[in-house]
Design a protein around this motif. Structure first.
Motif, PDB file in Angstrom:
ATOM      1  N   GLY A 150       0.840  -1.240   0.071  1.00  0.00           N
ATOM      2  CA  GLY A 150       0.081   0.014  -0.125  1.00  0.00           C
ATOM      3  C   GLY A 150       0.901   1.373  -0.147  1.00  0.00           C
ATOM      4  N   ALA A 151       2.276   1.057   0.127  1.00  0.00           N
ATOM      5  CA  ALA A 151       2.940   2.358   0.007  1.00  0.00           C
ATOM      6  C   ALA A 151       2.898   3.101  -1.347  1.00  0.00           C
ATOM      7  CB  ALA A 151       4.525   1.980   0.548  1.00  0.00           C
ATOM      8  N   GLU A 152       3.094   4.374  -1.389  1.00  0.00           N
ATOM      9  CA  GLU A 152       3.078   5.179  -2.747  1.00  0.00           C
ATOM     10  C   GLU A 152       4.390   5.110  -3.241  1.00  0.00           C
ATOM     11  OE1 GLU A 152       2.316   9.409  -2.079  1.00  0.00           O
ATOM     12  OE2 GLU A 152       3.372   9.412  -0.106  1.00  0.00           O
ATOM     13  N   THR A 153       5.429   4.460  -2.529  1.00  0.00           N
ATOM     14  CA  THR A 153       6.770   4.259  -3.102  1.00  0.00           C
ATOM     15  C   THR A 153       6.764   3.060  -4.026  1.00  0.00           C
ATOM     16  OG1 THR A 153       7.144   3.133  -1.121  1.00  0.00           O
ATOM     17  CG2 THR A 153       7.887   5.453  -1.131  1.00  0.00           C
ATOM     18  N   VAL A 154       6.064   2.385  -3.978  1.00  0.00           N
ATOM     19  CA  VAL A 154       5.892   0.986  -4.949  1.00  0.00           C
ATOM     20  C   VAL A 154       5.764   1.501  -6.172  1.00  0.00           C
ATOM     21  CG1 VAL A 154       4.645  -1.143  -5.361  1.00  0.00           C
ATOM     22  CG2 VAL A 154       4.967  -0.480  -3.034  1.00  0.00           C
ATOM     23  N   ALA A 155       4.682   2.411  -6.624  1.00  0.00           N
ATOM     24  CA  ALA A 155       4.457   3.013  -7.735  1.00  0.00           C
ATOM     25  C   ALA A 155       5.644   3.706  -8.452  1.00  0.00           C
ATOM     26  CB  ALA A 155       3.310   3.961  -7.932  1.00  0.00           C
ATOM     27  N   ILE A 156       6.400   4.430  -7.531  1.00  0.00           N
ATOM     28  CA  ILE A 156       7.656   5.295  -7.786  1.00  0.00           C
ATOM     29  C   ILE A 156       8.763   4.355  -8.322  1.00  0.00           C
ATOM     30  CG2 ILE A 156       9.352   7.097  -7.250  1.00  0.00           C
ATOM     31  CD1 ILE A 156       6.929   7.777  -5.176  1.00  0.00           C
ATOM     32  N   VAL A 157       8.899   3.360  -7.370  1.00  0.00           N
ATOM     33  CA  VAL A 157      10.019   2.125  -7.835  1.00  0.00           C
ATOM     34  C   VAL A 157       9.616   1.696  -9.149  1.00  0.00           C
ATOM     35  CG1 VAL A 157      10.775   0.130  -7.318  1.00  0.00           C
ATOM     36  CG2 VAL A 157      10.557   1.626  -5.436  1.00  0.00           C
ATOM     37  N   ASN A 158       8.389   1.296  -9.285  1.00  0.00           N
ATOM     38  CA  ASN A 158       8.260   0.894 -10.798  1.00  0.00           C
ATOM     39  C   ASN A 158       8.366   1.851 -11.891  1.00  0.00           C
ATOM     40  OD1 ASN A 158       7.261  -1.590  -9.624  1.00  0.00           O
ATOM     41  ND2 ASN A 158       5.228  -0.736  -9.757  1.00  0.00           N
ATOM     42  N   ARG A 159       8.070   3.138 -11.586  1.00  0.00           N
ATOM     43  CA  ARG A 159       8.197   4.002 -12.600  1.00  0.00           C
ATOM     44  C   ARG A 159       9.829   4.489 -12.940  1.00  0.00           C
ATOM     45  NH1 ARG A 159       8.248   9.788 -11.554  1.00  0.00           N
ATOM     46  NH2 ARG A 159       7.250   9.349  -9.716  1.00  0.00           N
ATOM     47  N   PHE A 160      10.559   4.161 -11.884  1.00  0.00           N
ATOM     48  CA  PHE A 160      12.109   4.658 -12.060  1.00  0.00           C
ATOM     49  C   PHE A 160      12.609   3.223 -12.583  1.00  0.00           C
ATOM     50  CE2 PHE A 160      12.427   7.586  -8.313  1.00  0.00           C
ATOM     51  CZ  PHE A 160      11.965   8.606  -9.237  1.00  0.00           C
ATOM     52  N   ALA A 161      12.158   2.074 -12.460  1.00  0.00           N
ATOM     53  CA  ALA A 161      12.637   0.821 -12.973  1.00  0.00           C
ATOM     54  C   ALA A 161      12.499   0.560 -14.535  1.00  0.00           C
ATOM     55  CB  ALA A 161      11.932  -0.564 -12.130  1.00  0.00           C
ATOM     56  N   SER A 162      11.240   1.273 -14.888  1.00  0.00           N
ATOM     57  CA  SER A 162      10.846   1.200 -16.500  1.00  0.00           C
ATOM     58  C   SER A 162      11.499   2.409 -17.009  1.00  0.00           C
ATOM     59  CB  SER A 162       9.463   1.082 -16.604  1.00  0.00           C
ATOM     60  OG  SER A 162       8.710   2.273 -15.851  1.00  0.00           O
ATOM     61  N   SER A 163      11.939   3.580 -16.497  1.00  0.00           N
ATOM     62  CA  SER A 163      12.606   4.582 -17.119  1.00  0.00           C
ATOM     63  C   SER A 163      13.710   5.337 -16.389  1.00  0.00           C
ATOM     64  CB  SER A 163      11.378   5.686 -17.232  1.00  0.00           C
ATOM     65  OG  SER A 163      11.850   6.955 -17.576  1.00  0.00           O
ATOM     66  N   GLN A 164      14.775   4.839 -16.871  1.00  0.00           N
ATOM     67  CA  GLN A 164      16.069   5.367 -16.238  1.00  0.00           C
ATOM     68  C   GLN A 164      16.206   7.103 -16.235  1.00  0.00           C
ATOM     69  OE1 GLN A 164      19.942   3.276 -16.209  1.00  0.00           O
ATOM     70  NE2 GLN A 164      20.629   5.073 -17.727  1.00  0.00           N
ATOM     71  N   SER A 165      15.288   7.602 -17.570  1.00  0.00           N
ATOM     72  CA  SER A 165      15.338   9.035 -17.603  1.00  0.00           C
ATOM     73  C   SER A 165      14.741   9.790 -16.496  1.00  0.00           C
ATOM     74  CB  SER A 165      15.017   9.242 -18.893  1.00  0.00           C
ATOM     75  OG  SER A 165      13.693   9.065 -19.319  1.00  0.00           O
ATOM     76  N   GLN A 166      13.688   9.211 -16.291  1.00  0.00           N
ATOM     77  CA  GLN A 166      12.837   9.704 -15.229  1.00  0.00           C
ATOM     78  C   GLN A 166      13.354   9.760 -13.692  1.00  0.00           C
ATOM     79  OE1 GLN A 166       8.432   8.706 -14.700  1.00  0.00           O
ATOM     80  NE2 GLN A 166       8.270   8.175 -16.943  1.00  0.00           N
ATOM     81  N   PHE A 167      13.894   8.481 -13.428  1.00  0.00           N
ATOM     82  CA  PHE A 167      15.011   8.342 -12.460  1.00  0.00           C
ATOM     83  C   PHE A 167      15.995   9.521 -12.278  1.00  0.00           C
ATOM     84  CE2 PHE A 167      18.810   6.180 -10.570  1.00  0.00           C
ATOM     85  CZ  PHE A 167      18.981   6.750  -9.353  1.00  0.00           C
ATOM     86  N   PHE A 168      16.726   9.686 -13.355  1.00  0.00           N
ATOM     87  CA  PHE A 168      17.843  10.745 -13.299  1.00  0.00           C
ATOM     88  C   PHE A 168      17.279  12.100 -13.198  1.00  0.00           C
ATOM     89  CE2 PHE A 168      21.456   8.523 -16.128  1.00  0.00           C
ATOM     90  CZ  PHE A 168      21.247   7.490 -15.140  1.00  0.00           C
ATOM     91  N   ASN A 169      16.277  12.306 -13.885  1.00  0.00           N
ATOM     92  CA  ASN A 169      15.466  13.624 -13.731  1.00  0.00           C
ATOM     93  C   ASN A 169      14.955  13.950 -12.194  1.00  0.00           C
ATOM     94  OD1 ASN A 169      14.430  16.098 -14.464  1.00  0.00           O
ATOM     95  ND2 ASN A 169      12.326  15.177 -14.684  1.00  0.00           N
ATOM     96  N   SER A 170      14.336  13.004 -11.536  1.00  0.00           N
ATOM     97  CA  SER A 170      13.856  12.990 -10.336  1.00  0.00           C
ATOM     98  C   SER A 170      15.149  13.049  -9.150  1.00  0.00           C
ATOM     99  CB  SER A 170      12.970  11.795  -9.919  1.00  0.00           C
ATOM    100  OG  SER A 170      11.903  11.970 -10.653  1.00  0.00           O
ATOM    101  N   PHE A 171      16.125  12.275  -9.585  1.00  0.00           N
ATOM    102  CA  PHE A 171      17.346  12.470  -8.551  1.00  0.00           C
ATOM    103  C   PHE A 171      18.081  13.668  -8.687  1.00  0.00           C
ATOM    104  CE2 PHE A 171      21.852  11.635  -7.688  1.00  0.00           C
ATOM    105  CZ  PHE A 171      21.866  11.150  -6.620  1.00  0.00           C
ATOM    106  N   ALA A 172      18.069  14.350  -9.873  1.00  0.00           N
ATOM    107  CA  ALA A 172      18.817  15.669  -9.944  1.00  0.00           C
ATOM    108  C   ALA A 172      18.016  16.805  -8.979  1.00  0.00           C
ATOM    109  CB  ALA A 172      19.027  16.205 -11.222  1.00  0.00           C
ATOM    110  N   LYS A 173      16.728  16.639  -9.091  1.00  0.00           N
ATOM    111  CA  LYS A 173      15.874  17.486  -8.539  1.00  0.00           C
ATOM    112  C   LYS A 173      15.842  17.442  -7.023  1.00  0.00           C
ATOM    113  CE  LYS A 173      12.311  18.241 -12.132  1.00  0.00           C
ATOM    114  NZ  LYS A 173      10.839  17.847 -12.664  1.00  0.00           N
ATOM    115  N   ALA A 174      15.929  16.396  -6.583  1.00  0.00           N
ATOM    116  CA  ALA A 174      16.016  15.824  -5.176  1.00  0.00           C
ATOM    117  C   ALA A 174      17.294  16.288  -4.488  1.00  0.00           C
ATOM    118  CB  ALA A 174      15.699  14.334  -4.771  1.00  0.00           C
ATOM    119  N   MET A 175      18.580  16.107  -5.391  1.00  0.00           N
ATOM    120  CA  MET A 175      19.727  16.728  -4.936  1.00  0.00           C
ATOM    121  C   MET A 175      19.933  18.420  -4.653  1.00  0.00           C
ATOM    122  SD  MET A 175      21.772  14.350  -4.254  1.00  0.00           S
ATOM    123  CE  MET A 175      23.446  14.890  -4.182  1.00  0.00           C
ATOM    124  N   ILE A 176      19.098  18.884  -5.540  1.00  0.00           N
ATOM    125  CA  ILE A 176      19.156  20.114  -5.562  1.00  0.00           C
ATOM    126  C   ILE A 176      18.171  20.830  -4.167  1.00  0.00           C
ATOM    127  CG2 ILE A 176      18.099  22.486  -6.361  1.00  0.00           C
ATOM    128  CD1 ILE A 176      18.988  21.048  -9.321  1.00  0.00           C
TER     129      ILE A 176
END
Length: 199
Positions: A150-176
């Motif tokens: 039931g955690a909302e993180t599950v869908a985010i893991v699935n999204r990043f697993a299927s799209s490296q570019s989405q992971f990279f984009n979100s990682f850069a924003k989170a680092m800032i």
């Protein structure tokens, strides 16, 4: 602005210059860093208190595509899960658990280092999230991002697993965002000429 990136590939992002840094290290400040055994709820609460959301939490956890952990950090998952002698964490992939038991035998050297990402430990990529989908997250806190029902993180893991570019984009924003948590102001600290050392 300066452009920052990681060795081993991965995203780059623009870092605003002029942040004030402390002149000394503060070991007591590390007490808020998750230990690897906390619940997802506790970690999410900690991140939220710093202005970071669930996407930031999952993206920043993705840095575990690099690095290693000592056997001591996860041996309870292999031999004593929930304080039950001999019990393996049932979330762990069975084949992976057997491999980890060989690498970290009971009574063996607890300081031995194991790759956090068994597939591509020297490359910054999205394989970490594929590991979580396959129940091969080394640290319990990592695996809970995907295995907590039931955690909302599950869908985010699935999204990043299927799209490296989405992971990279979100990682850069989170680092800032992380770089802007509680900055020093006024005359506190210093603006460093070299970010790796005090002036």
């Amino acid at each position: 602005m300066s452009v920052f990136g990681l060795q081993g590939g991965g995203p780059t992002w623009k870092v605003p210059l002029g942040r004030r840094d402390s002149r000394t290290a503060h070991r007591e400040g590390t007490g808020t860093i998750p230990t690897g055994h906390e619940s997802l709820a506790n970690i999410a609460t900690l991140f939220k208190s710093m202005g970071l959301d669930s996407t930031d939490l999952v993206a920043l956890s993705g840095v575990h595509t690099f690095g290693r952990a000592r056997c001591a950090a996860f041996m309870d998952r292999l031999y004593n899960f929930n304080n039950v002698s001999g019990k393996i964490d049932p979330i762990l992939n069975g084949t992976y658990a057997k491999t980890l038991r060989q690498l970290c035998p009971k009574g063996g050297d607890v300081t031995s280092l194991i790759d956090l990402d068994e597939q591509t430990s020297l490359t910054f990529d999205n394989k970490y999230f594929l590991n979580l989908q396959n129940r091969r997250g080394l640290l319990q806190t990592d695996q809970e991002l995907f295995s907590t029902k039931g955690a909302e993180t599950v869908a985010i893991v699935n999204r990043f697993a299927s799209s490296q570019s989405q992971f990279f984009n979100s990682f850069a924003k989170a680092m800032i965002k992380m770089g802007n948590i509680n900055p020093l102001t006024g005359t506190n600290g210093e603006i460093r000429l070299d970010c790796r050392k005090t002036n």
